[in-house]
Scaffold this active site. Structure first.
Site, short mmCIF file in Angstrom:
data_model
loop_
_atom_site.label_atom_id
_atom_site.label_comp_id
_atom_site.label_asym_id
_atom_site.label_seq_id
_atom_site.Cartn_x
_atom_site.Cartn_y
_atom_site.Cartn_z
N ARG A 145 -23.15 91.17 85.38
CA ARG A 145 -24.46 90.51 85.32
C ARG A 145 -24.97 90.60 83.88
O ARG A 145 -24.37 91.30 83.06
CB ARG A 145 -25.45 91.24 86.22
N GLU A 163 -10.19 113.91 86.68
CA GLU A 163 -10.21 113.38 85.32
C GLU A 163 -10.41 114.49 84.31
O GLU A 163 -11.05 115.50 84.61
CB GLU A 163 -11.39 112.39 85.15
#
Ligand code: MV4
Length: 674
Positions: free
Chosen positions: A292, A200
């Protein structure tokens, strides 16, 4: 809506879920381990079920057992909180199979986001921005280097199977590529059994900006704006805030819409967070999605005025989202600081023990912002009370301190004030460190990136300051106060001397002596009353001394200086709190005879309770100061204990696998006499 739910968690998040349920008239079932029988979350719920031993895998991670308990108590749904079973797709499936509602996303969404490389491919298809890079299957070193050259240096090599910062290496130039690749592949094979890497573009000063999203079962999905969580230490968040400083409306919309696209690409339902890394210029890239409700959700609640647990309950029971995107607004600014039982001066080593004394700022459990004044601007989410223990079994968080202000500056000022009023005795905390952080130049000016703590070591870890005259003066005020109270015949009449006389003074021209031991040695102080005025002498310094009580503590007028603070006397230890600084002084009673000499040096003791996982020496071994002797596991971390001095091992008192108490003697040593 549900009538009854089971909360499959502990600590502050279990308490926080219970609070919303109480407000909505939903009955709650707590679960608790051996270590939590008297915990706050148990007291706050309507019913409680014991689920096993203290270790998480014997209690809070026992999905099947928890499901049985939900059925046995007649709960209709399970709220998993965060951590433990919250992102366990198998548990989500098992709930459904048992006819229970899992208050979270579908198992398929958890799975889709669980695999980092597969998630990146899905995001690419959904046009969510990814860091320029190569995520392909072909791992030919020549091809990888060619890709790195194409992307442009510096590049970051990441283990495909990695996460949380493990197996990453920066490559500065093409020449260094091959060596770096070999090194990351070795580490990746060893750590994850998978040597695949991705390449990356390396962001040199990234910010961590995450978007709160919410989706319902009717096809609606909204974003509740961003949180900036750039202030981290070893991938642990320390401070979080909303909104992100410097965010333009345009960028906010672009990130919000990208996050919604990410959620929709995996059929998301419920509360989720899409994490991005952002460049200083604002360009942003998808990192991962947390499926979550997160620890830092309160800052979003405070700026939006919404209760996210209520939203979760409504969505899980089939209702549509309470608001549409154009009904959501940002009000003011919120900050969260995570108050931990840990010691910043010892590498943030977790600190276990009893909260022997706990005083917190005036606050409410719920604050949804929108109020400039009073306790509603301060919220404390905590799972513990005075007298409770922070055990080695779970995360050593004491509380989340959350503040709201009309703007960032007001929120910062309120945080500094709240931290100064957060007093803990019994274990080490990061409170003074948090105070230095929120008042640091870098944080005040929002010069944010994930390297902020590393870069500002000097300001954040100053050498421990000498105990000042102000601290000694507060100690003297407390001792005179305590002495006066003790002399009262009728304890009910035990008012502070400072209160009675406005400013208290000694009788006549009396003088009192105080002996205090600080970390630097003994200090002698004397308070002298002379012609209606009082004088305090510390060392070779004499200052005027005038004391009044002030909000549970003292306000002192020392002539050129004024000082405010409070104290707590615990046996012979006197704790002085001033600012967010806490100083422990030992009060030396001149009448007590000298104590026996400490048998220090000749032994190695456990700095915390834990388990022995390695023993490097045996009786008779000759050791040098600093040599590793024993490795302990405590609070999910390994700690290497080293020799306090040169010597010879006399006896090793424990073996691998043994549980040891805090302060237990582990090894006895003989001095080497040269
Ligand atoms: C990066 C990065 C810079 N450039 N990727 C660290 C954990 C992992 N999940 C992603 N991480 C990073 N990825 C590129 N291309 C810097 C980090 C990073 C980081 C990211 C978010 C929050 C804190 C961090 C701390 C150090 C490094």
């Amino acid at each position: 809506m549900f009538n009854k739910i089971l909360i499959a968690n502990r600590g502050e998040i279990a308490c926080r879920v219970a609070a919303t349920c109480r407000r909505l008239g939903i009955r709650t079932v707590a679960v608790y381990s051996d270590a939590d029988a008297n915990a706050r979350h148990v007291a706050l719920c309507d019913e409680a079920v014991h689920i096993g031993g203290a270790a998480a895998r014997e209690s809070y991670l026992r999905g099947d057992h928890i499901i049985e308990m939900a059925k046995a108590t007649g709960a209709q749904a399970i709220h998993p909180g965060y951590g433990f079973l919250s992102e366990n797709d198998g548990f989500a499936d098992a709930c459904a199979a048992a006819g229970l509602v899992f208050i979270g996303p579908p198992a398929s969404s958890i799975r889709a986001m669980g695999s980092k490389s597969a998630a990146k491919r899905l995001m690419e298809e959904a046009a969510v921005p990814l860091v320029p890079g190569y995520h392909g299957e072909d791992q030919d070193p020549a091809l990888l280097r060619h890709e790195a050259d194409r992307i442009g240096y510096p590049v970051l090599l990441k283990a495909s199977a990695g996460g949380g910062g493990k197996g990453m290496r920066v490559v500065e130039a093409s020449e260094g590529f091959e060596a770096a690749l070999a090194s990351v592949q070795r580490e990746a094979s060893a750590s994850f059994g998978d040597d695949r890497v991705l390449v990356e573009k390396y962001l040199t000063r990234p910010r961590h900006i995450e978007i709160q999203v919410f989706a319902d079962t009717h096809g609606n999905c909204v974003y509740l704006f961003e949180r900036d969580c750039s202030v981290q230490r070893r991938h642990q968040k320390v401070l979080e805030e909303a909104p992100a400083p410097g965010m333009s409306e345009e960028r906010r919309r672009a990130m919000g819409e990208a996050a919604v696209a990410a959620a929709q690409a995996v059929g998301y339902v419920g509360a989720g967070t899409v994490e991005f890394i952002a460049n200083q210029d604002g360009s942003f890239y998808f990192m991962e999605m947390n499926t979550r409700l997160q620890v830092e959700h309160p800052v979003t609640e405070m700026i939006t005025g919404q209760d996210l647990v209520e939203w979760q309950l409504r969505v899980a029971s089939g209702e549509p989202l309470p608001l549409k995107q154009d009904q959501l607004r940002i009000h003011g600014h919120a900050l969260e600081a995570r108050v931990y039982a840990e010691n910043p001066d010892k590498g943030f080593l977790p600190s276990t023990g009893t909260l022997r004394y706990l005083r917190t700022p005036a606050a409410v459990t719920f604050a949804l912002g929108h109020d400039g004044d009073g306790p509603a601007g301060v919220r404390i989410d905590s799972g513990v009370r005075e007298g409770d223990t922070i055990s080695p079994y779970y995360d050593p968080m004491i509380a989340k301190l959350i503040v709201w202000g009309r703007d960032r500056e007001e929120a910062l000022a309120r945080m500094a004030q709240a931290l100064a009023e957060y007093h803990v005795v019994g274990l080490s905390t990061n409170i003074a460190f948090l105070q230095r952080l929120v008042t640091s130049q870098a944080f005040r000016t929002a010069d944010l990136d994930t390297g902020l703590i590393e870069r500002n070591q000097a300001a954040l870890f100053p050498p421990s300051a000498q105990v000042g005259t102000e601290t000694i003066a507060l100690a003297v005020a407390a001792l005179v106060d305590a002495e006066t109270r003790a002399r009262r015949v009728d304890p009910a009449d035990a008012h502070s001397p400072w209160q009675n006389a406005g400013a208290w003074r000694l009788n006549g021209d009396a003088s009192s002596q105080f002996r205090l031991r600080t970390s630097e040695g003994e200090t002698l102080a004397s308070l002298r009353s002379d012609g209606g005025k009082q004088w305090l002498t510390v060392g070779d310094q004499t200052v005027p001394f005038r004391a009044t009580t002030h909000g549970g503590g003292y306000a002192l007028d020392l002539g050129a200086r004024t000082v405010k603070g409070s104290t707590h006397l615990d046996g012979e230890s006197l704790y002085v709190f001033s600012g967010a600084q806490q100083t422990r002084l030992e009060v030396i009673d001149p009448l007590a005879h000298a104590g026996t000499a400490d048998a220090e040096g000749g032994k190695l003791v456990a700095p915390m309770p834990g388990r022995i996982i390695a023993v490097m020496v045996q009786a008779g071994a000759v050791i040098g100061k600093g040599d590793p002797l024993i490795v302990m596991e405590a609070m999910k971390m390994e700690h290497t204990l080293t020799a306090p001095a040169d010597g010879v091992v006399q006896e090793v008192l424990y073996a691998i696998g043994d549980q040891v108490q805090d302060g237990a003697q582990l090894v006895t040593l003989e001095d080497v006499v040269a």
